[in-house]
Design a protein around this motif. Structure first.
Motif, mmCIF file in Angstrom:
data_model
loop_
_atom_site.group_PDB
_atom_site.id
_atom_site.type_symbol
_atom_site.label_atom_id
_atom_site.label_comp_id
_atom_site.label_asym_id
_atom_site.label_seq_id
_atom_site.Cartn_x
_atom_site.Cartn_y
_atom_site.Cartn_z
ATOM 1 N N VAL A 126 37.197 -3.536 82.327
ATOM 2 C CA VAL A 126 35.933 -3.741 81.629
ATOM 3 C C VAL A 126 36.141 -4.809 80.563
ATOM 4 N N LEU A 127 35.223 -5.757 80.514
ATOM 5 C CA LEU A 127 35.280 -6.817 79.508
ATOM 6 C C LEU A 127 34.341 -6.450 78.370
ATOM 7 N N GLU A 128 34.894 -6.310 77.177
ATOM 8 C CA GLU A 128 34.126 -5.936 75.989
ATOM 9 C C GLU A 128 33.731 -7.182 75.201
ATOM 10 N N CYS A 129 32.545 -7.160 74.616
ATOM 11 C CA CYS A 129 32.105 -8.226 73.722
ATOM 12 C C CYS A 129 32.797 -8.022 72.372
ATOM 13 N N LYS A 130 33.550 -9.030 71.934
ATOM 14 C CA LYS A 130 34.310 -8.906 70.692
ATOM 15 C C LYS A 130 33.646 -9.585 69.504
ATOM 16 N N SER A 131 32.606 -10.388 69.781
ATOM 17 C CA SER A 131 31.947 -11.118 68.699
ATOM 18 C C SER A 131 30.539 -11.504 69.129
ATOM 19 N N LEU A 132 29.632 -11.544 68.186
ATOM 20 C CA LEU A 132 28.287 -12.042 68.484
ATOM 21 C C LEU A 132 28.263 -13.565 68.498
ATOM 22 N N ASN A 133 29.354 -14.180 68.126
ATOM 23 C CA ASN A 133 29.482 -15.631 68.132
ATOM 24 C C ASN A 133 30.232 -16.053 69.399
ATOM 25 N N PRO A 134 29.563 -16.707 70.346
ATOM 26 C CA PRO A 134 30.223 -17.111 71.598
ATOM 27 C C PRO A 134 31.460 -17.995 71.387
ATOM 28 N N GLU A 135 31.511 -18.733 70.295
ATOM 29 C CA GLU A 135 32.693 -19.565 70.024
ATOM 30 C C GLU A 135 33.932 -18.707 69.790
ATOM 31 N N TYR A 144 31.264 -14.386 77.016
ATOM 32 C CA TYR A 144 29.988 -15.085 77.226
ATOM 33 C C TYR A 144 30.011 -15.930 78.496
ATOM 34 N N SER A 145 31.172 -16.454 78.849
ATOM 35 C CA SER A 145 31.299 -17.185 80.109
ATOM 36 C C SER A 145 31.052 -16.243 81.286
ATOM 37 N N THR A 146 31.624 -15.064 81.226
ATOM 38 C CA THR A 146 31.440 -14.084 82.293
ATOM 39 C C THR A 146 29.971 -13.691 82.409
ATOM 40 N N ARG A 147 29.336 -13.439 81.279
ATOM 41 C CA ARG A 147 27.914 -13.050 81.289
ATOM 42 C C ARG A 147 27.070 -14.171 81.908
ATOM 43 N N PHE A 148 27.342 -15.430 81.520
ATOM 44 C CA PHE A 148 26.612 -16.575 82.057
ATOM 45 C C PHE A 148 26.818 -16.707 83.571
ATOM 46 N N TRP A 149 28.080 -16.640 84.024
ATOM 47 C CA TRP A 149 28.360 -16.855 85.444
ATOM 48 C C TRP A 149 27.814 -15.733 86.320
ATOM 49 N N LEU A 150 27.741 -14.513 85.808
ATOM 50 C CA LEU A 150 27.101 -13.433 86.574
ATOM 51 C C LEU A 150 25.616 -13.744 86.790
ATOM 52 N N PHE A 151 24.962 -14.233 85.756
ATOM 53 C CA PHE A 151 23.550 -14.611 85.821
ATOM 54 C C PHE A 151 23.339 -15.764 86.806
ATOM 55 N N ILE A 152 24.105 -16.819 86.653
ATOM 56 C CA ILE A 152 23.969 -18.020 87.494
ATOM 57 C C ILE A 152 24.324 -17.713 88.946
ATOM 58 N N SER A 153 25.348 -16.908 89.150
ATOM 59 C CA SER A 153 25.770 -16.573 90.520
ATOM 60 C C SER A 153 24.662 -15.853 91.282
#
Length: 170
Positions: free
Chosen positions: A120-129, A135-144
């Motif tokens: 499981v990948l946990e969000c560690k910060s509200l800042n994507p930087e 945030y890359s994983t979240r984006f690529w799941l959406f785009i895929s």
């Protein structure tokens, strides 16, 4: 563009050449607003847009990539755009986001992401930087998912994503 071998038909192909020069017919790029433009959807579907925990409200600067119904709307709007751009003549389509580090901070967009390997990948910060892998994983799941659905409509088309900023880290 021709001299530099840019090879994009919409940038370089002279009118009337109708593909005889072999340029790639490409569309897309920074297309979040092609998916769901705020002027059309923000009043009726504010859930399609990012939530700011700082402002405690939805803001139209970017999309909420976990919003129910957004992928259906995005696929329909992108397919309409592809049809207007030549339909099957379009060889590649880039699905990218705005030049911004802004990402939705709603509970769903920052929820743990179960991965195929069982971890499981946990969000560690509200800042994507500070948490680009999440945030890359979240984006690529959406785009895929969008590319998978568009591939049913356009089986020969190549789909490309934007591997930079928060989407750069695999």
């Amino acid at each position: 563009v021709v001299r530099n071998r840019g090879n994009k038909a919409e940038q370089a192909e002279p009118k009337g050449s109708d593909g005889i020069l072999g340029f790639i017919h490409d569309m897309g790029g920074h297309i979040y607003w092609w998916m769901a433009h705020p002027t059309k959807y923000f009043q009726t579907n504010p859930e399609f847009f990012s939530y700011s925990k700082l402002r405690k409200e939805r803001v139209p600067e970017t999309l909420c990539v976990t919003a129910p119904g957004l992928i259906d709307v995005a696929v329909k709007n992108l397919a309409d755009r592809i049809e207007k751009g030549g339909g099957e003549k379009v060889e590649s389509f880039g699905i990218g986001f705005r030049d911004s580090w802004l990402c939705c901070q709603c509970d769903e967009c920052t929820a743990p992401i179960p991965l195929k390997d069982g971890s499981v990948l946990e969000c560690k910060s509200l800042n994507p930087e500070h948490d680009p892998k999440y945030y890359s994983t979240r984006f690529w799941l959406f785009i895929s998912e969008i590319a998978k659905r568009l591939k049913v409509i356009y089986p020969k088309m190549k789909f490309i994503g934007s591997g930079y900023m928060y989407a750069a880290e695999p």
